[in-house]
Design a protein around this motif. Structure first.
Motif, short mmCIF file in Angstrom:
data_model
loop_
_atom_site.label_atom_id
_atom_site.label_comp_id
_atom_site.label_asym_id
_atom_site.label_seq_id
_atom_site.Cartn_x
_atom_site.Cartn_y
_atom_site.Cartn_z
N ILE A 1 0.82 -1.21 0.00
CA ILE A 1 0.00 0.00 0.00
C ILE A 1 0.86 1.25 0.00
CG2 ILE A 1 -1.62 1.38 1.38
CD1 ILE A 1 -2.97 -1.24 2.20
N VAL A 2 1.85 1.32 0.89
CA VAL A 2 2.65 2.55 0.98
C VAL A 2 3.54 2.74 -0.24
CG1 VAL A 2 2.62 2.59 3.50
CG2 VAL A 2 4.48 1.41 2.32
N MET A 3 3.85 1.66 -0.95
CA MET A 3 4.62 1.79 -2.18
C MET A 3 3.73 2.18 -3.35
SD MET A 3 7.22 -1.48 -1.74
CE MET A 3 8.15 -1.15 -3.22
N THR A 4 2.44 1.84 -3.26
CA THR A 4 1.50 2.18 -4.32
C THR A 4 0.87 3.54 -4.12
OG1 THR A 4 0.97 -0.19 -4.53
CG2 THR A 4 -0.55 1.37 -5.58
N HIS A 5 0.55 3.88 -2.87
CA HIS A 5 -0.14 5.13 -2.56
C HIS A 5 0.70 5.93 -1.56
CE1 HIS A 5 -3.64 3.64 -4.68
NE2 HIS A 5 -3.70 2.58 -3.91
N GLN B 1 -0.64 7.49 1.78
CA GLN B 1 -0.98 6.68 2.96
C GLN B 1 0.20 6.54 3.92
OE1 GLN B 1 -4.00 6.06 3.16
NE2 GLN B 1 -4.72 6.15 1.06
N ARG B 2 1.36 7.03 3.53
CA ARG B 2 2.55 6.83 4.37
C ARG B 2 2.45 7.56 5.70
NH1 ARG B 2 6.64 7.66 -0.81
NH2 ARG B 2 5.86 5.84 -1.95
N GLU B 3 1.85 8.72 5.68
CA GLU B 3 1.71 9.48 6.94
C GLU B 3 0.83 8.70 7.92
OE1 GLU B 3 2.99 12.68 9.08
OE2 GLU B 3 3.37 12.45 6.93
N LEU C 1 9.62 3.09 5.37
CA LEU C 1 9.20 4.46 5.12
C LEU C 1 10.40 5.37 4.87
CD1 LEU C 1 6.35 4.94 7.77
CD2 LEU C 1 6.11 4.46 5.33
N LEU C 2 11.47 5.11 5.59
CA LEU C 2 12.70 5.89 5.39
C LEU C 2 13.22 5.69 3.96
CD1 LEU C 2 15.55 6.26 7.94
CD2 LEU C 2 16.11 5.62 5.61
N ARG C 3 13.21 4.44 3.50
CA ARG C 3 13.67 4.15 2.14
C ARG C 3 12.79 4.83 1.09
NH1 ARG C 3 17.17 -0.19 1.41
NH2 ARG C 3 17.65 -1.40 3.28
N LEU C 4 11.52 5.04 1.42
CA LEU C 4 10.58 5.63 0.48
C LEU C 4 10.62 7.15 0.50
CD1 LEU C 4 7.52 3.25 0.97
CD2 LEU C 4 9.11 3.31 -0.95
N GLY C 5 11.51 7.73 1.31
CA GLY C 5 11.70 9.18 1.25
C GLY C 5 11.39 9.95 2.51
N MET C 6 10.79 9.31 3.52
CA MET C 6 10.47 10.03 4.76
C MET C 6 11.67 9.96 5.72
SD MET C 6 6.51 8.78 5.33
CE MET C 6 6.19 9.98 6.62
N VAL C 7 12.81 10.41 5.24
CA VAL C 7 14.07 10.17 5.94
C VAL C 7 14.13 10.87 7.30
CG1 VAL C 7 16.58 10.35 5.79
CG2 VAL C 7 15.23 9.85 3.74
N GLY D 1 21.95 0.90 6.48
CA GLY D 1 21.87 0.07 5.28
C GLY D 1 21.11 0.72 4.14
N THR D 2 20.45 1.83 4.41
CA THR D 2 19.67 2.51 3.37
C THR D 2 20.45 3.59 2.64
OG1 THR D 2 18.83 4.21 4.89
CG2 THR D 2 17.55 2.18 4.72
N ALA D 3 21.64 3.93 3.14
CA ALA D 3 22.36 5.08 2.58
C ALA D 3 23.83 4.75 2.37
CB ALA D 3 22.22 6.29 3.50
N ALA D 4 24.49 5.57 1.58
CA ALA D 4 25.92 5.44 1.33
C ALA D 4 26.51 6.83 1.14
CB ALA D 4 26.16 4.59 0.07
N PRO D 5 27.79 7.00 1.41
CA PRO D 5 28.41 8.32 1.24
C PRO D 5 28.30 8.79 -0.19
CG PRO D 5 29.85 6.80 2.43
CD PRO D 5 28.73 5.99 1.88
#
Length: 419
Positions: free
Chosen positions: A272-276, A279-281, A316-322, A350-354
């Protein structure tokens, strides 16, 4: 009533300037969208009933302009905010009247009688159903049913297994919900393909949620997947249903369903959160509830709930709500179990790199600062990730220009060996 005309005019001029600045910040396409801009407008518009009526009237007058859909969406957020504060009933009624609702008094009376006590009832639902399925020329506009409070009531009535409705009225609830969320431009709403697909999806998903399906078989998963991909309102209903499960302490107890159902539930919510994205909030709020609930559980159940919340937060962090997610995690860590703290850091790094941004570095060091003992990160799954992050920030320390708290957290990490 409260001031002389000159003072009132001066106050209005100041308010209008602040309102323009807030709207410009919210709608400026040249900058990244931020929830802070919306929160600023909420505080301004919901300061008192006069401000609310003024702002909503302006937004209503702009609804026919090119940015009309955006203006209506902002107005809905303000309506939701005022309703959540439990006040502003007179202002809401006034705005409904000036925005065209007074022409359809019977529909407005039915809506307000349900929105007041925050509960639907068969009599008013029947009234609305007759009005919206009657002669096309006499129908009220669909926007009257798109009030956030009423939409939430409809979604709860249709999908929440805890809300019981008369089976004889189920089709009327389904019809009104599908009507409210369908586009009727170019003809009658019920003749459009969107209405038909929404109606079918709502009926199929409602049948599952109301029966409170205890197993998520391949067939059930297929129905849920089709529902959430076909209709955004179905995804809201599914979240409401599964969210009620995940925020129930009994779910995490032995025999409560966690072992069998937690992963299927999480996969559905992930879809759901990847489609809409809208709804992430809501999911973020659900995870806050799960975490607060976990603090009242026994040790084993607590870990189950915390791990579920952290894993979903990392998604959610990976989807942009960092930054939002990192701030929430920082509040969580002091009360987290040791293995959950380590899982949190592993998930984040694990979600980020320099190269990292300054806000990200500051937020991650804030997680270090929230942990009493960094030695727990000397583990096979975390040691390398933490070491690489610490070494990079040490090398780029001058570039990042860290504040005192971040420098203190970095020094704590540098005092340990990560080899």
């Amino acid at each position: 009533d409260k001031a002389a005309p000159e003072a009132a005019a001066a106050n209005l001029a100041i308010f209008r300037t602040m309102f323009k600045e807030a709207m410009h910040a919210l709608c400026d396409p040249s900058k990244e969208a931020s929830t802070d801009d919306l929160e600023d407008l909420k505080r301004l518009a919901c300061h008192n009933e006069h401000a609310y009526v003024y702002v909503l009237s302006v937004l209503y007058s702009l609804s026919s302009e090119p940015l009309g859909p955006s203006m209506r969406r902002i107005a809905q957020e303000l309506q939701r905010e005022l309703a959540s504060r439990g006040k502003g009933r007179q202002a809401e009624l006034f705005h409904t009247a000036v925005s065209g609702g007074a022409v359809h008094t019977e529909a407005c009376m039915a809506l307000t009688s349900m929105m007041g006590p925050r509960k639907t009832n068969p009599s008013d639902i029947l009234t609305l159903h007759k009005l919206y399925t009657g002669p096309a020329a006499d129908r009220p506009p669909a926007c009257l049913m798109q009030h956030p409070v009423f939409l939430e009531l409809l979604v709860q009535a249709v999908f929440d297994p805890k809300v019981k409705i008369n089976p004889a009225f189920e089709d009327k609830y389904d019809c009104l919900l599908a009507y409210a969320v369908s586009d009727g431009r170019g003809g009658l709403v019920e003749e459009g393909e969107e209405f038909k697909s929404n109606s079918q999806a709502i009926q199929r998903v409602r049948a599952l949620s109301k029966e409170d399906a205890q197993t998520l078989s391949d067939q059930v998963m297929a129905v849920l997947r089709e529902g959430m991909e076909t209709s955004k309102v179905c995804s809201m209903g599914i979240l409401l249903w599964l969210g009620g499960k995940l925020s129930d302490a009994g779910f995490y107890e032995p025999g409560g369903g966690f072992e069998r159902l937690s992963q299927p539930y999480v996969r559905v919510i992930q879809h759901i959160v990847m489609t809409h994205s809208s709804q992430r909030e809501w999911v973020l709020g659900l995870l806050e509830k799960v975490w607060a609930l976990s603090l009242e559980m026994g040790s084993e159940e607590k870990v189950h709930a915390m791990v579920l919340a952290v894993d979903m937060m990392v998604l959610l962090l990976r989807l942009g709500m960092v930054l939002r997610c990192l701030l929430v995690m920082r509040r969580w860590l002091p009360t987290a179990e040791v293995e959950v703290q380590r899982r949190c850091l592993v998930g984040v790094l694990g979600t980020a790199a320099p190269p990292y941004s300054l806000p990200f570095v500051t937020a991650v060091l804030g997680l270090f600062g929230a942990m009493q003992n960094l030695e727990i990160l000397h583990h096979a799954d975390s040691k390398v990730l933490v070491g690489e992050f610490v070494d990079h920030v040490k090398e780029q320390r001058g570039k990042y220009n860290l504040d005192a708290d971040a420098n203190a957290a970095l020094d704590r990490a540098l005092a340990m060996s990560w080899e």
